[in-house]
Design a protein around this motif. Structure first.
Motif, PDB file in Angstrom:
ATOM      1  N   ALA A 161      -1.655  12.559   9.916  1.00  0.00           N
ATOM      2  CA  ALA A 161      -0.428  13.274  10.303  1.00  0.00           C
ATOM      3  C   ALA A 161      -0.073  14.319   9.254  1.00  0.00           C
ATOM      4  O   ALA A 161      -0.162  14.084   8.053  1.00  0.00           O
ATOM      5  N   THR A 162       0.331  15.491   9.754  1.00  0.00           N
ATOM      6  CA  THR A 162       0.758  16.557   8.848  1.00  0.00           C
ATOM      7  C   THR A 162       2.274  16.514   8.706  1.00  0.00           C
ATOM      8  O   THR A 162       2.979  16.009   9.583  1.00  0.00           O
ATOM      9  N   PHE A 163       2.757  17.046   7.603  1.00  0.00           N
ATOM     10  CA  PHE A 163       4.202  17.107   7.397  1.00  0.00           C
ATOM     11  C   PHE A 163       4.845  17.965   8.480  1.00  0.00           C
ATOM     12  O   PHE A 163       5.888  17.621   9.019  1.00  0.00           O
ATOM     13  N   GLU A 164       4.185  19.068   8.807  1.00  0.00           N
ATOM     14  CA  GLU A 164       4.699  19.951   9.858  1.00  0.00           C
ATOM     15  C   GLU A 164       4.767  19.221  11.193  1.00  0.00           C
ATOM     16  O   GLU A 164       5.752  19.300  11.914  1.00  0.00           O
ATOM     17  N   GLY A 165       3.713  18.480  11.515  1.00  0.00           N
ATOM     18  CA  GLY A 165       3.663  17.746  12.770  1.00  0.00           C
ATOM     19  C   GLY A 165       4.731  16.666  12.865  1.00  0.00           C
ATOM     20  O   GLY A 165       5.191  16.324  13.952  1.00  0.00           O
ATOM     21  N   LEU A 166       5.124  16.120  11.704  1.00  0.00           N
ATOM     22  CA  LEU A 166       6.166  15.093  11.674  1.00  0.00           C
ATOM     23  C   LEU A 166       7.562  15.705  11.604  1.00  0.00           C
ATOM     24  O   LEU A 166       8.555  14.988  11.622  1.00  0.00           O
ATOM     25  N   GLU A 176      -2.287  11.446   4.178  1.00  0.00           N
ATOM     26  CA  GLU A 176      -3.410  10.959   3.362  1.00  0.00           C
ATOM     27  C   GLU A 176      -3.485  11.694   2.031  1.00  0.00           C
ATOM     28  O   GLU A 176      -3.686  11.077   0.980  1.00  0.00           O
ATOM     29  N   GLN A 177      -3.330  13.010   2.036  1.00  0.00           N
ATOM     30  CA  GLN A 177      -3.355  13.780   0.799  1.00  0.00           C
ATOM     31  C   GLN A 177      -2.211  13.357  -0.119  1.00  0.00           C
ATOM     32  O   GLN A 177      -2.387  13.231  -1.336  1.00  0.00           O
ATOM     33  N   LEU A 178      -1.039  13.124   0.468  1.00  0.00           N
ATOM     34  CA  LEU A 178       0.109  12.669  -0.304  1.00  0.00           C
ATOM     35  C   LEU A 178      -0.173  11.315  -0.951  1.00  0.00           C
ATOM     36  O   LEU A 178       0.070  11.127  -2.147  1.00  0.00           O
ATOM     37  N   CYS A 179      -0.687  10.381  -0.182  1.00  0.00           N
ATOM     38  CA  CYS A 179      -0.971   9.036  -0.701  1.00  0.00           C
ATOM     39  C   CYS A 179      -2.037   9.068  -1.793  1.00  0.00           C
ATOM     40  O   CYS A 179      -1.915   8.365  -2.804  1.00  0.00           O
ATOM     41  N   THR A 180      -3.063   9.863  -1.613  1.00  0.00           N
ATOM     42  CA  THR A 180      -4.106  10.004  -2.622  1.00  0.00           C
ATOM     43  C   THR A 180      -3.523  10.564  -3.912  1.00  0.00           C
ATOM     44  O   THR A 180      -3.840  10.088  -5.010  1.00  0.00           O
ATOM     45  N   TYR A 181      -2.647  11.545  -3.773  1.00  0.00           N
ATOM     46  CA  TYR A 181      -1.993  12.135  -4.954  1.00  0.00           C
ATOM     47  C   TYR A 181      -1.145  11.094  -5.684  1.00  0.00           C
ATOM     48  O   TYR A 181      -1.227  10.944  -6.894  1.00  0.00           O
ATOM     49  N   ALA A 240       0.837  -1.199   0.000  1.00  0.00           N
ATOM     50  CA  ALA A 240       0.000   0.000   0.000  1.00  0.00           C
ATOM     51  C   ALA A 240       0.873   1.250   0.000  1.00  0.00           C
ATOM     52  O   ALA A 240       1.974   1.260   0.557  1.00  0.00           O
ATOM     53  N   THR A 241       0.372   2.302  -0.621  1.00  0.00           N
ATOM     54  CA  THR A 241       1.122   3.548  -0.733  1.00  0.00           C
ATOM     55  C   THR A 241       1.533   4.073   0.636  1.00  0.00           C
ATOM     56  O   THR A 241       2.673   4.504   0.822  1.00  0.00           O
ATOM     57  N   PRO A 244       2.926  19.268  -7.024  1.00  0.00           N
ATOM     58  CA  PRO A 244       1.584  19.486  -6.465  1.00  0.00           C
ATOM     59  C   PRO A 244       1.590  20.589  -5.407  1.00  0.00           C
ATOM     60  O   PRO A 244       2.605  20.832  -4.764  1.00  0.00           O
ATOM     61  N   GLU A 245       0.477  21.229  -5.266  1.00  0.00           N
ATOM     62  CA  GLU A 245       0.344  22.274  -4.257  1.00  0.00           C
ATOM     63  C   GLU A 245      -0.721  21.864  -3.251  1.00  0.00           C
ATOM     64  O   GLU A 245      -1.651  21.140  -3.584  1.00  0.00           O
ATOM     65  N   GLY A 246      -0.562  22.306  -2.038  1.00  0.00           N
ATOM     66  CA  GLY A 246      -1.595  22.114  -1.031  1.00  0.00           C
ATOM     67  C   GLY A 246      -1.573  20.789  -0.298  1.00  0.00           C
ATOM     68  O   GLY A 246      -2.502  20.495   0.440  1.00  0.00           O
ATOM     69  N   LEU A 247      -0.539  19.980  -0.497  1.00  0.00           N
ATOM     70  CA  LEU A 247      -0.463  18.722   0.247  1.00  0.00           C
ATOM     71  C   LEU A 247       0.036  19.021   1.658  1.00  0.00           C
ATOM     72  O   LEU A 247       1.111  19.583   1.833  1.00  0.00           O
TER      73      LEU A 247
END
Length: 73
Positions: free
Chosen positions: A26-31, A63-68, A2-3, A56-59
């Motif tokens: 999880a957010t990139f900032e939080g990590l 989850e947003q990254l994996c969907t992209y 899985a991605t 891409p913009e706005g990731l």
């Protein structure tokens, strides 16, 4: 694989981020992932998933990254 599992593996191996903390919400900032880390992450994702990532913009979340990424396959 899985991605999200690929992303967890990359973050764990390359950025020493505990895979248990890498959740869909999880957010990139939080990590603690900064722009330089993102460049490294994207490069590794392109290699392992055999995709051309683009710019891409706005990731903001895993989850947003994996969907992209899934949309590129």
């Amino acid at each position: 694989m899985a991605t999200i599992d690929i992303v967890k593996e990359i973050l764990s191996e390359n950025l020493d981020i505990d895979a248990e903390t890498v959740t869909p919400e999880a957010t990139f900032e939080g990590l603690g992932i900064d722009s330089l880390d993102m460049v490294e992450l994207i490069s590794e994702i392109e290699d392992r998933c055999e995709v051309e990532f683009g710019e891409p913009e706005g990731l903001e979340t895993i989850e947003q990254l994996c969907t992209y990424i899934d949309g590129l396959k």
